[in-house]
Design an enzyme around this catalytic site. Structure first.
Site, PDB file in Angstrom:
ATOM      1  N   LYS A   1      51.290 -43.167 -64.760  1.00 30.31           N
ATOM      2  CA  LYS A   1      51.514 -42.649 -66.111  1.00 30.31           C
ATOM      3  C   LYS A   1      50.480 -41.616 -66.532  1.00 30.31           C
ATOM      4  O   LYS A   1      50.705 -40.839 -67.449  1.00 30.31           O
ATOM      5  CB  LYS A   1      51.581 -43.806 -67.095  1.00 30.31           C
ATOM      6  CG  LYS A   1      52.824 -44.662 -66.831  1.00 30.31           C
ATOM      7  CD  LYS A   1      53.085 -45.667 -67.918  1.00 30.31           C
ATOM      8  CE  LYS A   1      54.440 -46.324 -67.752  1.00 30.31           C
ATOM      9  NZ  LYS A   1      54.441 -47.354 -66.688  1.00 30.31           N
TER      10      LYS A   1
HETATM   11  C1  LIG Z   1      55.569 -47.880 -66.190  1.00 29.95           C
HETATM   12  C2  LIG Z   1      55.479 -48.409 -64.828  1.00 29.95           C
HETATM   13  C3  LIG Z   1      56.617 -48.559 -64.029  1.00 29.95           C
HETATM   14  C4  LIG Z   1      58.004 -48.256 -64.549  1.00 29.95           C
HETATM   15  O1  LIG Z   1      58.207 -46.885 -64.754  1.00 29.95           O
HETATM   16  P1  LIG Z   1      59.397 -46.369 -65.700  1.00 29.95           P
HETATM   17  O2  LIG Z   1      59.188 -44.920 -65.826  1.00 29.95           O
HETATM   18  O3  LIG Z   1      59.216 -47.089 -67.000  1.00 29.95           O
HETATM   19  O4  LIG Z   1      60.671 -46.741 -65.037  1.00 29.95           O
HETATM   20  C5  LIG Z   1      56.451 -48.978 -62.725  1.00 29.95           C
HETATM   21  N1  LIG Z   1      55.229 -49.289 -62.231  1.00 29.95           N
HETATM   22  C6  LIG Z   1      54.103 -49.164 -62.979  1.00 29.95           C
HETATM   23  C7  LIG Z   1      52.807 -49.529 -62.380  1.00 29.95           C
HETATM   24  C8  LIG Z   1      54.185 -48.725 -64.291  1.00 29.95           C
HETATM   25  O5  LIG Z   1      53.076 -48.596 -65.024  1.00 29.95           O
END
Ligand SMILES: *Cc1c(COP(=O)(O)O)cnc(C)c1O
Length: 475
Positions: free
Chosen positions: A116
């Site tokens: 993210k």
């Molecule tokens: C947010 C997250 C996900 C899921 O991603 P999306 O974009 O919400 O589908 C998967 N793995 C980790 C470690 C995350 O932080």
């Protein structure tokens, strides 16, 4: 004329919103999600040329395709270079070969050790640019299942024009995930623990963003409301870049490649779908989930009840209402806003997501889906540690196993499995799986010594509204 730098709402109310307003407002006025009026496409030759670019050059190029004339190229280049400053790996997104047909893309070398950071570091730079040029302030309201919160807090802590309110589900994130958020001591960062699930937090965030009373209060403080969840188009945009980066490294545009993506809110994999829509030769997009597997049911049957979320070893994917699915429905219905709206309303009211046969067919054309239970997740972490000398976190393990299953069905294409979080973020699960704790990461080791600050609030919109008004008025 339709262009990528203007967006429409998936529910039809806004049809011509400029990129700057899309970034600053997050959600469309009808609670729909913004999507560019047109997706730019590149020829094989144009993809080929991008092969020589490094990560930040590629990022600037992709962003410029969607921001058009609204940001000067020099500024975009600056945004792209700033947004990777705090990444610790020289490749930014290193690609690890596992065998001939499988690679692992490490997306967790940013400041909060999850993928993210790619989205939030870019988004906060875009915020800063537009806030300065438009002489505005921002009140950001976010909901997190764990990793968005810390990534957004890290990206916004030094932004004087932003006030960030971040809700997390009380007791449902990992301890380290919570500490990464609640130990940040900055006057513009406000952590809120909600007595409920992530879906509850996300629902409250959406209601607050659409509340005229809150918009008025923000306006009195020369601010507008915005979102940092993957409902914000800027986040999806930033994530397109690493699909292109990885695909070009493993043989595109000559050879198509598939991606396996640990999925929750569907933001990450939706960015992959956009890369494919831009003409990047992607064979399959593989949805990987834990036992909260509504996305798998939808892919298989076209409809599914919205069940209660049940906690898993991969908490960032403990989601049943995947916001970005709405963008996919909109595009696959040939941009039919009224159809999209009625599917989304039915989901909210009947707690059942039900697609038309036409949309379901399209989903099967582009996507595969596999889910893992916790036991299989532990086994997968163990397998990669002992057989491939690769230590992975529980989310990445779900993606790797899904990649293996997709390869078993169709071995002809290379699969890139996305590594979404650093194993050091989930020490309990990793040691349960391998018998030994992962090495500590220097960014995490001192967190438990720091004081925490957050407000515990009831699971309803009004209590969060009252809290925000009180904080904003006292500043
Ligand atoms: C947010 C997250 C996900 C899921 O991603 P999306 O974009 O919400 O589908 C998967 N793995 C980790 C470690 C995350 O932080």
């Amino acid at each position: 004329m339709n262009t990528p730098e203007f967006c429409s709402s998936t529910r039809g109310a806004d049809t011509n919103t400029p990129f700057s307003n899309v970034i600053l407002s997050g959600l469309a006025s009808d609670r729909g999600l913004f999507i560019p009026q047109q997706i730019p496409t590149l020829s094989q030759e144009q993809w080929q040329k991008l092969k020589s670019l490094n990560y930040q050059e590629l990022s600037a190029h992709i962003i410029s395709l969607f921001s058009g004339k609204q940001i000067p190229l020099k500024t975009i280049q600056n945004i792209s270079s700033q947004s990777i400053q705090s990444f610790s790996h020289p490749d930014i997104a290193p690609l690890i070969p596992i065998h001939d047909n499988l690679s692992f893309l490490e997306l967790y070398h940013g400041p909060t050790l999850a993928f993210k950071d790619f989205a939030l570091q870019t988004l906060s730079q875009l915020f800063a640019h537009f806030l300065e040029t438009q002489k505005q302030k921002l009140i950001i309201i976010g909901a997190t299942s764990g990793d968005t919160g810390s990534a957004a807090i890290e990206a916004c802590r030094n932004q004087p024009l932003i006030n960030l309110f971040m809700m997390h589900p009380l007791g449902r994130t990992s301890t380290l995930q919570r500490l990464q958020m609640t130990t940040v001591n900055a006057p513009n960062i406000h952590n809120i623990a909600i007595d409920g699930s992530f879906d509850d937090c996300q629902k409250i965030a959406k209601s607050l963003l659409a509340m005229p009373e809150l918009q008025n209060i923000a306006a009195q403080h020369h601010a507008t409301l915005s979102a940092v969840n993957s409902i914000n188009w800027g986040r999806i945009l930033a994530q397109i870049v690493y699909y292109v980066y990885a695909a070009l490294k493993v043989g595109a545009p000559q050879k198509p490649v598939s991606f396996a993506v640990p999925s929750g809110n569907f933001g990450n994999i939706f960015a992959g779908f956009l890369a494919k829509s831009m003409g990047l030769p992607i064979h399959r997009l593989i949805i990987a989930t834990n036992h909260n597997n509504i996305l798998e049911q939808i892919q298989k049957t076209g409809n599914a009840p919205i069940q209660k979320v049940s906690p898993s070893l991969s908490p960032s994917m403990d989601i049943q209402v995947s916001s970005n699915f709405e963008r996919l429905i909109f595009l696959l219905s040939n941009r039919d806003a009224s159809q999209t709206k009625s599917i989304m309303n039915a989901q909210e009211q009947k707690l059942h997501l039900s697609l038309t046969p036409q949309i379901h067919n399209q989903i099967q054309k582009h996507f595969d889906a596999f889910s893992l239970d916790d036991e299989q997740t532990l086994q997968t972490i163990n397998h990669y540690f002992h057989k491939h000398n690769l230590l992975v976190d529980p989310h990445s393990a779900v993606g790797l196993k899904a990649a293996e299953r997709a390869l078993a069905e169709s071995p002809s294409h290379h699969v890139v499995a996305l590594g979404t979080a650093h194993p050091a973020k989930f020490p309990e699960t990793v040691s349960q799986a391998t018998g030994q704790p992962p090495p500590q990461h220097p960014l995490l080791s001192s967190l438990s010594d720091l004081p925490e600050s957050f407000s515990s609030l009831q699971n309803n919109t009004q209590s969060v509204f009252n809290h925000i008004v009180q904080v904003v008025s006292s500043q």
